[in-house]
Design a protein around this motif. Structure first.
Motif, mmCIF file in Angstrom:
data_model
loop_
_atom_site.group_PDB
_atom_site.id
_atom_site.type_symbol
_atom_site.label_atom_id
_atom_site.label_comp_id
_atom_site.label_asym_id
_atom_site.label_seq_id
_atom_site.Cartn_x
_atom_site.Cartn_y
_atom_site.Cartn_z
ATOM 1 N N VAL A 72 44.590 41.334 40.308
ATOM 2 C CA VAL A 72 45.721 41.770 39.496
ATOM 3 C C VAL A 72 45.915 43.266 39.714
ATOM 4 O O VAL A 72 44.996 44.060 39.500
ATOM 5 C CB VAL A 72 45.497 41.485 37.996
ATOM 6 C CG1 VAL A 72 46.638 42.064 37.172
ATOM 7 C CG2 VAL A 72 45.377 39.990 37.754
ATOM 8 N N VAL A 73 47.094 43.641 40.179
ATOM 9 C CA VAL A 73 47.409 45.045 40.432
ATOM 10 C C VAL A 73 47.900 45.689 39.141
ATOM 11 O O VAL A 73 48.777 45.148 38.459
ATOM 12 C CB VAL A 73 48.487 45.161 41.529
ATOM 13 C CG1 VAL A 73 48.937 46.601 41.682
ATOM 14 C CG2 VAL A 73 47.945 44.642 42.854
ATOM 15 N N THR A 74 47.330 46.848 38.795
ATOM 16 C CA THR A 74 47.719 47.540 37.565
ATOM 17 C C THR A 74 48.172 48.967 37.877
ATOM 18 O O THR A 74 47.798 49.547 38.897
ATOM 19 C CB THR A 74 46.545 47.594 36.568
ATOM 20 O OG1 THR A 74 45.461 48.355 37.140
ATOM 21 C CG2 THR A 74 46.048 46.200 36.240
ATOM 22 N N ASP B 39 36.717 49.846 48.638
ATOM 23 C CA ASP B 39 37.006 50.828 47.590
ATOM 24 C C ASP B 39 36.700 50.287 46.191
ATOM 25 O O ASP B 39 36.650 51.056 45.230
ATOM 26 C CB ASP B 39 38.482 51.249 47.652
ATOM 27 C CG ASP B 39 38.823 51.931 48.974
ATOM 28 O OD1 ASP B 39 37.964 52.655 49.495
ATOM 29 O OD2 ASP B 39 39.949 51.725 49.477
ATOM 30 N N ILE B 40 36.540 48.969 46.077
ATOM 31 C CA ILE B 40 36.273 48.345 44.780
ATOM 32 C C ILE B 40 34.768 48.206 44.603
ATOM 33 O O ILE B 40 34.080 47.626 45.441
ATOM 34 C CB ILE B 40 36.940 46.955 44.679
ATOM 35 C CG1 ILE B 40 38.421 47.047 45.069
ATOM 36 C CG2 ILE B 40 36.788 46.394 43.274
ATOM 37 C CD1 ILE B 40 39.235 47.981 44.212
ATOM 38 N N LYS B 41 34.255 48.722 43.515
ATOM 39 C CA LYS B 41 32.815 48.716 43.274
ATOM 40 C C LYS B 41 32.445 47.725 42.157
ATOM 41 O O LYS B 41 33.278 47.329 41.356
ATOM 42 C CB LYS B 41 32.339 50.122 42.885
ATOM 43 C CG LYS B 41 32.756 51.216 43.872
ATOM 44 C CD LYS B 41 32.241 50.944 45.281
ATOM 45 C CE LYS B 41 32.671 52.047 46.250
ATOM 46 N NZ LYS B 41 32.250 51.766 47.642
ATOM 47 N N GLY B 42 31.178 47.349 42.147
ATOM 48 C CA GLY B 42 30.668 46.509 41.071
ATOM 49 C C GLY B 42 30.588 45.032 41.401
ATOM 50 O O GLY B 42 30.201 44.225 40.546
ATOM 51 N N PHE B 43 30.950 44.662 42.652
ATOM 52 C CA PHE B 43 30.925 43.253 43.034
ATOM 53 C C PHE B 43 30.288 43.096 44.412
ATOM 54 O O PHE B 43 30.292 44.024 45.223
ATOM 55 C CB PHE B 43 32.345 42.666 43.078
ATOM 56 C CG PHE B 43 33.068 42.713 41.766
ATOM 57 C CD1 PHE B 43 32.894 41.715 40.820
ATOM 58 C CD2 PHE B 43 33.927 43.768 41.472
ATOM 59 C CE1 PHE B 43 33.568 41.758 39.610
ATOM 60 C CE2 PHE B 43 34.607 43.820 40.268
ATOM 61 C CZ PHE B 43 34.424 42.813 39.330
ATOM 62 N N GLU C 119 37.581 36.976 34.809
ATOM 63 C CA GLU C 119 38.663 36.047 35.126
ATOM 64 C C GLU C 119 39.493 36.562 36.291
ATOM 65 O O GLU C 119 40.072 35.788 37.054
ATOM 66 C CB GLU C 119 39.571 35.862 33.908
ATOM 67 C CG GLU C 119 38.873 35.252 32.701
ATOM 68 C CD GLU C 119 39.787 35.198 31.498
ATOM 69 O OE1 GLU C 119 41.015 35.368 31.673
ATOM 70 O OE2 GLU C 119 39.293 34.991 30.384
ATOM 71 N N GLN C 120 39.549 37.884 36.421
ATOM 72 C CA GLN C 120 40.346 38.504 37.476
ATOM 73 C C GLN C 120 39.789 39.885 37.791
ATOM 74 O O GLN C 120 39.068 40.472 36.986
ATOM 75 C CB GLN C 120 41.811 38.617 37.038
ATOM 76 C CG GLN C 120 41.977 39.388 35.737
ATOM 77 C CD GLN C 120 43.328 39.198 35.086
ATOM 78 O OE1 GLN C 120 43.974 38.183 35.289
ATOM 79 N NE2 GLN C 120 43.765 40.186 34.316
ATOM 80 N N ILE C 121 40.109 40.379 38.965
ATOM 81 C CA ILE C 121 39.686 41.720 39.368
ATOM 82 C C ILE C 121 40.906 42.627 39.335
ATOM 83 O O ILE C 121 41.893 42.383 40.040
ATOM 84 C CB ILE C 121 39.073 41.709 40.779
ATOM 85 C CG1 ILE C 121 37.776 40.884 40.780
ATOM 86 C CG2 ILE C 121 38.790 43.130 41.254
ATOM 87 C CD1 ILE C 121 37.145 40.744 42.149
ATOM 88 N N GLU C 122 40.853 43.651 38.497
ATOM 89 C CA GLU C 122 41.976 44.577 38.371
ATOM 90 C C GLU C 122 41.857 45.699 39.400
ATOM 91 O O GLU C 122 40.796 46.300 39.557
ATOM 92 C CB GLU C 122 42.027 45.156 36.958
ATOM 93 C CG GLU C 122 42.328 44.119 35.882
ATOM 94 C CD GLU C 122 42.533 44.748 34.514
ATOM 95 O OE1 GLU C 122 42.342 45.985 34.396
ATOM 96 O OE2 GLU C 122 42.880 44.017 33.570
#
Length: 225
Positions: free
Chosen positions: A106-108, A157-161, A138-141
């Motif tokens: 999900v793009v925010t 660039d996305i951390k934590g996964f 449920e989703q990755i923002e």
């Protein structure tokens, strides 16, 4: 992660004929893969169809009467013409055990690049993640508020996964929007190319006509001789 409860019936008979009978009764043949082995079950069509076509990710509790098994949807097979669901594979979400999940993106935020006239392009709608299902979101923002024109956000660039997609895979980017001058220029180029093609065709037709006339004259001269 969201959860859903559905009822299942253990299947004693398996195979093509048995599966066809299950489908005629508006149910779906399915298999639950777990640490203790496999279970062949049948589930109601409508509830599973809603879960499969939902943009959200679900932990599903399948109650067969004897026990309840927590699963995730691993795979689904569809009819090549009607697109109706033919079969579903479930993977048991064992406590503390990791599984591979396709989590929606999900793009925010409002991109700086878009505000400056750029165009947002989202390349990946789901990301493949390895983790404990009960602990997964449920989703990755993905926040694009600082994304400038010509820049991109990649998986790395996305951390934590624990992602299984390549780190350099682009999730979203902002590209330069085409200006009116560029669009007009492209149209003019197409028009010029079209005119050149017509002139070339006319020239070829003229040359063919002259050649035919020359051949006819030569033939007449030969006959008179």
């Amino acid at each position: 992660m969201k959860t859903a409860d559905i009822k299942g019936i253990l299947r004693e008979n398996t195979g093509g004929k048995s599966a066809a009978i299950v489908r005629k009764n508006d149910k779906i043949p399915a298999v639950i893969y777990g640490e203790s082995g496999t279970q062949h079950v049948e589930v109601d069509y409508l509830p599973i169809s809603k879960l499969i076509h939902s943009p959200d990710l679900y932990l599903i509790n399948i109650n067969t009467g004897e026990k309840t098994t927590r699963v995730i949807i691993q795979d689904a097979q569809f009819h090549p013409v009607t697109d109706k669901i033919l079969h579903v594979d479930f993977l048991e979400a064992a406590v503390g055990k990791k599984a591979v999940l396709d989590i929606p993106v999900v793009v925010t935020g409002k991109s700086i690049g878009v505000l400056n006239g750029g165009m947002l392009v989202v390349k990946m709608r789901r990301l493949k993640v390895r983790g404990i299902p009960a602990e997964m979101p449920e989703q990755i923002e993905v926040d694009i508020s600082k994304l400038e024109i010509g820049k991109s956000i990649k998986v790395g660039d996305i951390k934590g996964f624990e992602f299984l997609d390549p780190d350099n895979a682009v999730i979203a980017r902002v590209k330069t929007a085409r200006t009116m001058e560029e669009i007009i220029g492209e149209v003019e180029e197409e028009v010029v190319e079209g005119e050149e093609g017509e002139e070339k065709a006319e020239g070829e037709e003229g040359a063919e006509g002259e050649s035919s006339e020359a051949e006819a004259s030569a033939s007449t001269a030969a006959e008179n001789a």
